[in-house]
Design an enzyme around this catalytic site. Structure first.
Site, short mmCIF file in Angstrom:
data_model
loop_
_atom_site.label_atom_id
_atom_site.label_comp_id
_atom_site.label_asym_id
_atom_site.label_seq_id
_atom_site.Cartn_x
_atom_site.Cartn_y
_atom_site.Cartn_z
N ASP A 1 78.94 -39.92 12.56
CA ASP A 1 78.64 -40.05 11.14
C ASP A 1 79.43 -41.18 10.47
O ASP A 1 80.35 -41.76 11.07
CB ASP A 1 78.89 -38.72 10.41
CG ASP A 1 80.18 -38.03 10.87
OD1 ASP A 1 81.08 -38.71 11.41
OD2 ASP A 1 80.29 -36.81 10.69
N ASN B 1 83.40 -24.85 7.02
CA ASN B 1 82.15 -24.14 6.71
C ASN B 1 81.16 -24.15 7.89
O ASN B 1 80.00 -23.81 7.74
CB ASN B 1 81.48 -24.78 5.47
CG ASN B 1 81.15 -26.26 5.69
OD1 ASN B 1 81.34 -26.79 6.79
ND2 ASN B 1 80.65 -26.92 4.66
N HIS C 1 80.24 -26.85 9.62
CA HIS C 1 79.43 -28.05 9.82
C HIS C 1 79.81 -28.77 11.12
O HIS C 1 80.94 -28.69 11.59
CB HIS C 1 79.44 -28.99 8.60
CG HIS C 1 80.68 -29.80 8.38
ND1 HIS C 1 81.19 -30.04 7.12
CD2 HIS C 1 81.50 -30.45 9.24
CE1 HIS C 1 82.25 -30.80 7.22
NE2 HIS C 1 82.47 -31.07 8.51
N GLU D 1 75.69 -29.95 6.95
CA GLU D 1 76.21 -28.85 6.15
C GLU D 1 75.34 -27.60 6.32
O GLU D 1 74.20 -27.69 6.79
CB GLU D 1 76.22 -29.28 4.67
CG GLU D 1 77.05 -30.52 4.38
CD GLU D 1 78.56 -30.25 4.36
OE1 GLU D 1 79.02 -29.31 5.05
OE2 GLU D 1 79.27 -31.00 3.68
C1 GLP Z 1 84.57 -34.10 9.04
C2 GLP Z 1 83.65 -34.87 10.00
C3 GLP Z 1 83.25 -34.00 11.14
C4 GLP Z 1 84.52 -33.34 11.63
C5 GLP Z 1 84.93 -32.29 10.65
C6 GLP Z 1 86.31 -31.72 10.90
O1 GLP Z 1 84.14 -34.08 7.76
N1 GLP Z 1 82.47 -35.44 9.44
O2 GLP Z 1 82.61 -34.77 12.14
O3 GLP Z 1 84.32 -32.74 12.85
O4 GLP Z 1 84.76 -32.72 9.34
O5 GLP Z 1 87.30 -32.61 10.54
P1 GLP Z 1 88.82 -32.46 10.93
O6 GLP Z 1 88.89 -32.64 12.39
O7 GLP Z 1 89.53 -33.54 10.18
O8 GLP Z 1 89.23 -31.10 10.51
#
Ligand code: GLP
Length: 241
Positions: free
Chosen positions: A73, A142, A144, A149
């Site tokens: 992303d 959440n 995702h 989402e």
């Molecule tokens: C982010 C990214 C996801 C990631 C998730 C967890 O927003 N877009 O790809 O896996 O949320 O992030 P983190 O590893 O910083 O907790």
């Protein structure tokens, strides 16, 4: 031949251990198939993993020269040169340290004038590369995956999303001011992720344990995007607190 289904839970006692195991899985993949197509993620979860990959790469243990990568992303309105973009995250933490040519590493272009076309282009590139062999995922509090989402259709391909408030707040730590946190992103769709041949999901810390527990016990529902992974043929979840 019926393909065996693998859904493996690997519990770790430290973030470093999680990073090391994940790095080993990716290194083994590249040693077995040097022209692998890898799906990559950003965020706090994979930071240690990238460090480990770079360390082993710089020790001469393996090469990225024939690999291709696709990131999950990118924020809409962000791109190379912007410190808070996922392009820069990848450059800083991985790309500038390894032997992967620029034209073989892909991150969605959040600056594209036509975002719908950019989503199509990204899907086409993945398909033309032969599909993703091994995909790295984090998980949002959440549930995702990528930026898909809750409520995202399971048959979604790469698309533009409105970020949930919960996601914007979790990611606020990467921005100086709240108003700098983007409201939209481009993300691989749920089906794009499910097309990957193998998946490794990283989840570490107290704040992720609820999502991990839910993944363990859930029914498959679009309200909890990660739940679809229960239907994938090859998933390893590396988790701990
Ligand atoms: C982010 C990214 C996801 C990631 C998730 C967890 O927003 N877009 O790809 O896996 O949320 O992030 P983190 O590893 O910083 O907790």
């Amino acid at each position: 031949m019926i393909k065996p289904k693998i859904f493996q839970w690997i519990e770790v006692s430290s973030y470093e251990q999680m990073s090391g195991i994940a790095a080993t899985i990716f290194i083994d993949q590249l040693l077995a198939k040097p022209d692998s197509v890898l799906g990559l993620a950003t965020g706090g979860s994979p930071l240690g993993f990238y460090k480990e990959l770079v360390r082993h790469h710089q020790a001469g243990e393996f090469s990225f020269a024939r690999a291709t990568t696709f990131n999950l992303d990118e924020y809409v309105g962000k791109g190379p040169g912007d410190a808070t973009s996922y392009h820069e995250f990848m450059y800083r933490n991985l790309f500038r340290h390894i032997d992967l040519a620029e034209n073989r590493r892909h991150v969605p272009n959040g600056l594209a004038p036509d975002l719908a076309k950019e989503c199509e282009r990204y899907e086409r590139l993945i398909a033309e590369s032969g599909g993703i062999d091994l995909q790295l995922l984090g998980i949002g509090v959440n549930g995702h995956i990528g930026f898909n989402e809750p409520g995202t259709p399971f048959d979604s391909r790469t698309h533009v999303v409105e970020l949930e408030e919960a996601t914007r707040s979790s990611n606020a730590r990467f921005f100086d001011r709240k108003e700098d946190i983007p409201e939209k992103a481009i993300t691989m769709g749920v089906e794009t992720i499910m097309d990957a041949r193998k998946i490794v999901l990283l989840a570490f810390g107290d704040n992720k344990m609820e999502a991990v527990r839910r993944l363990e016990n859930c029914t498959v529902t679009e309200e909890f995007p990660a739940s679809i992974l229960r239907k994938h043929p090859h998933v390893r979840v590396i988790y701990g607190r």
